[in-house]
Scaffold this motif. Sequence first.
Motif, PDB file in Angstrom:
ATOM      1  N   GLU A 131       0.912  -1.226  -0.076  1.00 57.58           N
ATOM      2  CA  GLU A 131       0.113  -0.120  -0.192  1.00 57.58           C
ATOM      3  C   GLU A 131       0.953   1.321  -0.032  1.00 57.58           C
ATOM      4  N   LYS A 132       0.737   1.973  -0.989  1.00 55.21           N
ATOM      5  CA  LYS A 132       1.596   3.372  -1.073  1.00 55.21           C
ATOM      6  C   LYS A 132       0.961   4.287   0.094  1.00 55.21           C
ATOM      7  N   THR A 133       1.964   4.757   0.890  1.00 51.82           N
ATOM      8  CA  THR A 133       1.640   5.559   1.825  1.00 51.82           C
ATOM      9  C   THR A 133       0.879   6.870   1.605  1.00 51.82           C
ATOM     10  N   GLN A 134       0.965   7.421   0.521  1.00 52.18           N
ATOM     11  CA  GLN A 134       0.477   8.533   0.175  1.00 52.18           C
ATOM     12  C   GLN A 134      -0.970   8.367  -0.532  1.00 52.18           C
ATOM     13  N   SER A 135      -1.614   6.973  -0.495  1.00 52.88           N
ATOM     14  CA  SER A 135      -2.752   6.755  -1.243  1.00 52.88           C
ATOM     15  C   SER A 135      -4.052   7.409  -0.274  1.00 52.88           C
ATOM     16  N   LYS A 136      -4.787   7.841  -1.065  1.00 50.28           N
ATOM     17  CA  LYS A 136      -5.997   8.395  -0.398  1.00 50.28           C
ATOM     18  C   LYS A 136      -6.728   7.629   0.210  1.00 50.28           C
ATOM     19  N   VAL A 137      -7.294   7.794   1.457  1.00 49.03           N
ATOM     20  CA  VAL A 137      -8.250   6.880   2.403  1.00 49.03           C
ATOM     21  C   VAL A 137      -9.478   7.081   1.721  1.00 49.03           C
ATOM     22  N   VAL A 138     -10.282   6.150   1.069  1.00 50.10           N
ATOM     23  CA  VAL A 138     -11.618   5.811   0.770  1.00 50.10           C
ATOM     24  C   VAL A 138     -12.557   5.899   1.742  1.00 50.10           C
ATOM     25  N   VAL A 164     -16.908  -5.648  -4.471  1.00 48.41           N
ATOM     26  CA  VAL A 164     -15.743  -4.805  -3.746  1.00 48.41           C
ATOM     27  C   VAL A 164     -15.986  -4.757  -2.145  1.00 48.41           C
ATOM     28  N   VAL A 165     -17.374  -4.551  -1.771  1.00 47.09           N
ATOM     29  CA  VAL A 165     -17.604  -4.428  -0.387  1.00 47.09           C
ATOM     30  C   VAL A 165     -17.205  -5.777   0.016  1.00 47.09           C
ATOM     31  N   ASN A 166     -17.725  -6.830  -0.540  1.00 45.51           N
ATOM     32  CA  ASN A 166     -17.529  -8.173   0.156  1.00 45.51           C
ATOM     33  C   ASN A 166     -15.913  -8.476   0.338  1.00 45.51           C
ATOM     34  N   TYR A 167     -15.158  -8.075  -0.656  1.00 44.05           N
ATOM     35  CA  TYR A 167     -13.678  -8.438  -0.652  1.00 44.05           C
ATOM     36  C   TYR A 167     -12.760  -7.698   0.223  1.00 44.05           C
ATOM     37  N   THR A 168     -13.156  -6.132   0.175  1.00 40.80           N
ATOM     38  CA  THR A 168     -12.447  -5.357   1.107  1.00 40.80           C
ATOM     39  C   THR A 168     -12.941  -4.811   2.451  1.00 40.80           C
ATOM     40  N   LYS A 169     -14.292  -4.868   2.635  1.00 43.25           N
ATOM     41  CA  LYS A 169     -15.232  -4.364   3.330  1.00 43.25           C
ATOM     42  C   LYS A 169     -15.380  -2.820   3.282  1.00 43.25           C
ATOM     43  N   ALA A 170     -14.828  -2.172   2.423  1.00 45.72           N
ATOM     44  CA  ALA A 170     -14.899  -0.812   2.201  1.00 45.72           C
ATOM     45  C   ALA A 170     -16.369  -0.585   1.985  1.00 45.72           C
ATOM     46  N   GLY A 171     -16.864   0.526   2.513  1.00 44.49           N
ATOM     47  CA  GLY A 171     -18.217   0.931   2.203  1.00 44.49           C
ATOM     48  C   GLY A 171     -19.446  -0.134   2.849  1.00 44.49           C
ATOM     49  N   SER A 172     -18.980  -1.006   3.780  1.00 46.79           N
ATOM     50  CA  SER A 172     -19.992  -1.626   4.541  1.00 46.79           C
ATOM     51  C   SER A 172     -20.600  -1.140   5.924  1.00 46.79           C
ATOM     52  N   ALA A 173     -19.956  -0.097   6.255  1.00 39.16           N
ATOM     53  CA  ALA A 173     -20.512   0.575   7.544  1.00 39.16           C
ATOM     54  C   ALA A 173     -21.401   1.576   7.228  1.00 39.16           C
ATOM     55  N   CYS A 174     -20.977   2.961   7.109  1.00 46.77           N
ATOM     56  CA  CYS A 174     -21.781   3.813   7.110  1.00 46.77           C
ATOM     57  C   CYS A 174     -22.339   3.975   5.602  1.00 46.77           C
ATOM     58  N   GLY A 175     -21.359   3.573   4.386  1.00 49.86           N
ATOM     59  CA  GLY A 175     -21.994   3.569   3.320  1.00 49.86           C
ATOM     60  C   GLY A 175     -21.569   4.820   2.549  1.00 49.86           C
ATOM     61  N   ARG A 176     -21.143   5.809   2.936  1.00 49.17           N
ATOM     62  CA  ARG A 176     -20.777   7.099   2.345  1.00 49.17           C
ATOM     63  C   ARG A 176     -19.852   7.181   1.046  1.00 49.17           C
ATOM     64  N   CYS A 177     -19.133   6.107   1.302  1.00 53.03           N
ATOM     65  CA  CYS A 177     -18.009   6.075   0.224  1.00 53.03           C
ATOM     66  C   CYS A 177     -18.366   5.155  -1.091  1.00 53.03           C
ATOM     67  N   LYS A 178     -19.409   4.724  -0.906  1.00 54.34           N
ATOM     68  CA  LYS A 178     -19.899   3.819  -2.137  1.00 54.34           C
ATOM     69  C   LYS A 178     -19.923   4.384  -3.401  1.00 54.34           C
ATOM     70  N   ASP A 179     -20.330   5.593  -3.563  1.00 50.84           N
ATOM     71  CA  ASP A 179     -20.206   6.538  -4.940  1.00 50.84           C
ATOM     72  C   ASP A 179     -18.656   6.434  -5.418  1.00 50.84           C
ATOM     73  N   THR A 180     -17.896   6.788  -4.379  1.00 48.61           N
ATOM     74  CA  THR A 180     -16.518   6.931  -4.771  1.00 48.61           C
ATOM     75  C   THR A 180     -15.936   5.341  -5.024  1.00 48.61           C
ATOM     76  N   ILE A 181     -16.360   4.255  -4.375  1.00 47.45           N
ATOM     77  CA  ILE A 181     -16.038   2.975  -4.865  1.00 47.45           C
ATOM     78  C   ILE A 181     -16.572   2.614  -6.341  1.00 47.45           C
ATOM     79  N   LYS A 182     -17.897   3.254  -6.490  1.00 46.11           N
ATOM     80  CA  LYS A 182     -18.493   2.805  -7.902  1.00 46.11           C
ATOM     81  C   LYS A 182     -17.527   3.571  -9.194  1.00 46.11           C
ATOM     82  N   GLY A 183     -17.094   4.710  -8.717  1.00 46.98           N
ATOM     83  CA  GLY A 183     -16.171   5.442  -9.636  1.00 46.98           C
ATOM     84  C   GLY A 183     -14.922   4.837  -9.865  1.00 46.98           C
ATOM     85  N   LEU A 184     -14.366   4.168  -8.772  1.00 43.48           N
ATOM     86  CA  LEU A 184     -13.041   3.390  -9.110  1.00 43.48           C
ATOM     87  C   LEU A 184     -13.216   1.767  -9.950  1.00 43.48           C
TER      88      LEU A 184
END
Length: 273
Positions: A131-138, A164-184
């Motif tokens: 993981e690149k240290t300067q990578s943006k937290v989504v 993506v949610v199942n694999y990384t768990k990103a977006g599985s809590a508050c869900g506010r980042c889901k639009d960003t994940i869709k863009g990725l």
Amino acid sequence: MWKYSDKVMDHYRHPRNVGSIDNADAVGVAGSLACGDSLKIYLKIENGIVVDAKFQTFGCGSAVASSSVLTEMVIGKPVEEVKKITNQDIADELDGLPPEKMHCSVMGHEALVDALKNYFKEEELEEVNEEKTQSKVVCTCFNITEDVIKDAIINKSLTTLDEVVNYTKAGSACGRCKDTIKGLIEKYAVKDTPKLSPAQLILKINKVIENVIAPELQKDGGDIELVDIEDNRVFVKLQGRCSQCKNSVLTIKAFVETTLRDKINKDIEVVQV
């Protein structure tokens, strides 16, 4: 209801190496108690060998099983080998995890990476520093960066938000980042390619065999010949030393089939004749 392998159930019901290690040489953490899953792993390292490993985790049965089997995987191994362990290796050691629980193996890998980073401190660790240290937290809930999501999309061929949610768990809590994940996903997911005609498929498979697979086998005195193709089944014949090798089945599945799937079609099945 998700279906779990016997190994997952065994490690969940009878977890190995639970606890902590006083004066551990390496300690790594991953996840967050505030968001439901957390893991802390302890490593004791002597002369470059992991001689003991323990874990403390808070989470579901898959998290417990992933943490437990990970400690078994690293004990007795040189650190150089431990550095190569991936989250997929953890899942495979458990005979697989449901897609909805793959994030548990990811958490195990992240804790291991964190422990090794702490152990090596300032040294360059290309294998560990994924993981690149300067990578943006989504995903701020789980501190998951854009690079982690990008790598999952590309390397695991993820194409939907649920994957993506199942694999990384990103977006599985508050869900506010889901639009960003869709863009990725839109940016990095592999788009469906037009179906190849039988003639095009034969030419493409033969090109990969001749230019990628055969040269590697020839280095060890072996070779390979394309015999036939039926739909997604590719029939090949190993030659030279490869034809007599006791690991020929491993060569077919782990190298030939994997390479053709990566280069052409993930549904390809290679059959030795």
